[in-house]
Design a protein around this motif. Structure first.
Motif, mmCIF file in Angstrom:
data_model
loop_
_atom_site.group_PDB
_atom_site.id
_atom_site.type_symbol
_atom_site.label_atom_id
_atom_site.label_comp_id
_atom_site.label_asym_id
_atom_site.label_seq_id
_atom_site.Cartn_x
_atom_site.Cartn_y
_atom_site.Cartn_z
ATOM 1 N N ILE A 88 0.939 -1.369 0.011
ATOM 2 C CA ILE A 88 -0.087 -0.065 0.076
ATOM 3 C C ILE A 88 0.823 1.253 -0.162
ATOM 4 C CG2 ILE A 88 -1.776 1.492 1.353
ATOM 5 C CD1 ILE A 88 -3.072 -1.423 2.303
ATOM 6 N N ALA A 89 1.999 1.192 0.791
ATOM 7 C CA ALA A 89 2.732 2.434 0.811
ATOM 8 C C ALA A 89 3.472 2.674 -0.548
ATOM 9 C CB ALA A 89 3.814 2.435 2.076
ATOM 10 N N LEU A 90 4.060 1.483 -1.182
ATOM 11 C CA LEU A 90 4.809 1.743 -2.347
ATOM 12 C C LEU A 90 3.840 2.106 -3.313
ATOM 13 C CD1 LEU A 90 7.091 -1.427 -1.958
ATOM 14 C CD2 LEU A 90 7.774 1.139 -1.831
ATOM 15 N N ARG A 91 2.541 1.564 -3.476
ATOM 16 C CA ARG A 91 1.813 1.813 -4.786
ATOM 17 C C ARG A 91 1.344 3.240 -4.186
ATOM 18 N NH1 ARG A 91 -4.251 1.121 -5.293
ATOM 19 N NH2 ARG A 91 -4.488 1.240 -7.523
ATOM 20 N N ALA A 92 1.166 3.905 -3.009
ATOM 21 C CA ALA A 92 0.956 5.393 -2.969
ATOM 22 C C ALA A 92 2.166 6.171 -3.441
ATOM 23 C CB ALA A 92 0.865 5.395 -1.406
ATOM 24 N N ASP A 93 3.405 5.740 -3.182
ATOM 25 C CA ASP A 93 4.361 6.527 -3.623
ATOM 26 C C ASP A 93 4.534 6.559 -5.214
ATOM 27 O OD1 ASP A 93 5.197 7.162 -1.130
ATOM 28 O OD2 ASP A 93 6.629 5.451 -1.001
ATOM 29 N N GLU A 94 4.088 5.378 -5.677
ATOM 30 C CA GLU A 94 4.010 5.351 -7.309
ATOM 31 C C GLU A 94 2.959 6.301 -7.935
ATOM 32 O OE1 GLU A 94 3.889 1.729 -10.683
ATOM 33 O OE2 GLU A 94 2.706 1.250 -8.997
ATOM 34 N N LEU A 95 1.725 6.074 -7.368
ATOM 35 C CA LEU A 95 0.673 6.810 -7.863
ATOM 36 C C LEU A 95 1.077 8.311 -7.794
ATOM 37 C CD1 LEU A 95 -2.680 4.929 -6.353
ATOM 38 C CD2 LEU A 95 -1.351 4.877 -8.872
ATOM 39 N N ASP A 96 1.516 8.792 -6.593
ATOM 40 C CA ASP A 96 1.844 10.227 -6.373
ATOM 41 C C ASP A 96 2.946 10.713 -7.476
ATOM 42 O OD1 ASP A 96 0.392 10.517 -4.205
ATOM 43 O OD2 ASP A 96 1.781 10.341 -2.610
ATOM 44 N N ALA A 97 3.762 9.949 -7.711
ATOM 45 C CA ALA A 97 5.047 10.227 -8.815
ATOM 46 C C ALA A 97 4.148 10.293 -10.088
ATOM 47 C CB ALA A 97 6.119 9.245 -8.727
ATOM 48 N N MET A 98 3.332 9.313 -10.365
ATOM 49 C CA MET A 98 2.489 9.261 -11.851
ATOM 50 C C MET A 98 1.810 10.494 -11.746
ATOM 51 S SD MET A 98 1.950 5.112 -11.694
ATOM 52 C CE MET A 98 0.260 5.406 -12.799
ATOM 53 N N ARG A 99 1.095 10.974 -10.807
ATOM 54 C CA ARG A 99 0.179 12.090 -10.884
ATOM 55 C C ARG A 99 1.166 13.499 -11.252
ATOM 56 N NH1 ARG A 99 -3.264 9.399 -7.071
ATOM 57 N NH2 ARG A 99 -1.457 10.096 -5.256
ATOM 58 N N GLU A 100 2.274 13.417 -10.569
ATOM 59 C CA GLU A 100 3.291 14.544 -10.701
ATOM 60 C C GLU A 100 3.591 14.373 -12.172
ATOM 61 O OE1 GLU A 100 7.372 16.506 -9.078
ATOM 62 O OE2 GLU A 100 6.430 14.801 -8.042
ATOM 63 N N SER A 101 4.127 13.507 -12.663
ATOM 64 C CA SER A 101 4.584 13.425 -13.988
ATOM 65 C C SER A 101 3.492 13.588 -15.166
ATOM 66 C CB SER A 101 4.887 11.936 -14.320
ATOM 67 O OG SER A 101 5.375 11.758 -15.747
#
Length: 454
Positions: free
Chosen positions: A407-420
């Motif tokens: 859950i934590a790693l997926r949240a980091d991934e989604l945050d970075a994808m939204r920023e990109s």
């Protein structure tokens, strides 16, 4: 009488007179003027050349904007598909695998415990089956109509899951009635789960995780095509500005200079936004997708090892250090222990999982010791007992820690994808606005120079 001498015409005069009447004197002849086509004269004139140059420069500016908008738009569409479909489908696939594994392990645990199945165990089994059904529905919504392979995998899993639950229900009924055949039904159900359903779920996850990785690798590259086209537009406008300034004997043409600055701004915008966006995409891949895939694999290996541990106790001659259990726990160790493998994941989110794994291995060693002493009931108590040091509690702690890490790693991934995605969101429209503005500036810069010749 008629005067014959005066009225008589000689034959020579009669023959020559008609011809002489149609003859023109050469001195009266004028050579006709060869007229040239007006459009050709216009194009060969300075105003015509400037007009053609204006058309070319407007086309160059608009092409730079349209190409940039198309390239960035296609990139944004891929990222939107990743965010809305591919990544959620990959997450649903791993949740599906985990729920199915938990359901199978819980169903087996109830048979190992013997006597009456505890209510908590039945509730956990029903919860796991419900979670698996929800994951199937979520995954089905995330699959596009063109993804035939994923649709086929989901259809097969749904069909086999219905058979599995029927087999488990039959096994429970026979076990409650005291019929030994219940174990055989459970074995058939577990074989269906381990040999058919779980491999399908794992394949679905691998396919979608691969699609996520491919999209992130693609979006981690700069939009080179847009940069090259926009830069070429800057070069063309610069050369045109020098030419027009020279022809008009002026140092600066304000319109062309403004158009050049606008395209330079477009190039800078593409490069800066591209660097920020690709950096975020790279962070999503390195700090999110890659460790997320590894931790998901770790959870799969842990659940497979747990299935090996529980199913083996129902089989005669069970070896707790069997090849399947050892293979799965070795793979799990390689991921969780950063000192054990160069491919290990070393992130704070899995520190709790590593500690829980050590607790589960301690419980398993206790299970091995009791089996070696011939204490099957004691081994069963360690495997499925309610104690805090039993294998069930330790494995649940491991599984929950891995789930928290996911859950934590997926949240980091989604945050970075939204920023990109956000870094380039305005560029699709902004490129067209700058290009149109540059085209208008070109017209404003050349039109006064053309008017000077009228």
């Amino acid at each position: 009488m008629f005067d014959q001498d005066r009225g008589t015409i000689s034959s020579e005069e009669r023959d020559a007179s008609p011809a002489d009447e149609h003859l023109l004197k050469e001195s009266l002849l004028v050579e006709p003027e060869i007229r040239r086509r007006p459009w050709r004269e216009f194009l060969e004139s300075t105003p015509g050349r400037l007009s053609v140059l204006a058309v070319v420069l407007v086309a160059v500016a608009l092409t730079a904007g349209v190409v940039t908008s198309a390239v960035i738009g296609a990139r944004q569409q891929r990222m939107e598909t990743l965010r809305a479909h591919t990544e959620p489908l990959a997450d649903a696939a791993q949740n599906l695998f985990s729920s199915l594994s938990i359901a199978d392990a819980v169903a087996t645990s109830s048979f190992i415990a013997g006597a009456i199945e505890p209510l908590a165990v039945r509730d956990r089994y029903n919860q796991a089956i419900g979670d698996a059904s929800n994951a199937l529905v979520t995954a089905s919504y995330g699959v596009t109509s063109g993804d035939v392979d994923s649709l086929r995998l989901l259809t097969e899993m749904s069909r086999h899951l219905a058979v599995y639950t029927d087999l488990v229900a039959t096994a429970r009924s026979n076990d409650s009635a005291g019929n030994p055949v219940g174990v055989a039904y459970l074995g058939t159900a577990s074989a269906l789960m381990q040999d058919t359903i779980l491999p399908l779920a794992e394949r679905l996850y691998n396919d979608q995780a691969g699609a996520v990785a491919d999209t992130q690798s693609h979006t981690a590259r700069l939009p080179v095509t847009a940069i090259v086209v926009a830069s070429a537009g800057v070069v063309v406008l610069t050369v045109a500005h020098v030419y027009v300034a020279h022809r008009s004997r002026r140092r600066v043409n304000p319109g062309l200079a403004c158009a050049t600055v606008l395209l330079v701004a477009l190039v800078v915008w593409i490069v800066v936004a591209g660097l920020l966006s690709t950096s975020a995409s790279e962070r999503a891949r390195i700090d999110g997708a890659e460790p997320l895939a590894a931790v998901t694999k770790a959870r799969i290996f842990a659940q497979q090892a747990r299935a090996d541990e529980t199913l083996g106790l129902l089989r005669p001659g069970f070896d707790p250090t069997g090849s399947d259990y050892t293979r799965h726990t070795d793979a799990l160790t390689a991921i969780l222990n950063s000192d054990a493998s160069p491919d290990a994941v070393d992130v704070p989110a899995i520190n709790d999982a590593s500690a829980a794994f050590e607790g589960w291995r301690s419980a398993h060693r206790e299970l091995q010791r009791k089996l070696a002493d011939g204490d099957y009931q004691g081994a069963a108590d360690v495997a499925v007992g309610p104690g805090s040091t039993a294998s069930t509690a330790q494995f649940r702690a491991l599984d929950e820690s891995l789930e928290d890490a996911i859950i934590a790693l997926r949240a980091d991934e989604l945050d970075a994808m939204r920023e990109s995605y956000r870094r380039m969101a305005a560029l699709t429209v902004g490129a067209v606005v700058l290009a149109v503005s540059a085209a208008l500036a070109v017209i404003a810069g050349i039109e006064p120079r053309v008017s000077e010749y009228h």
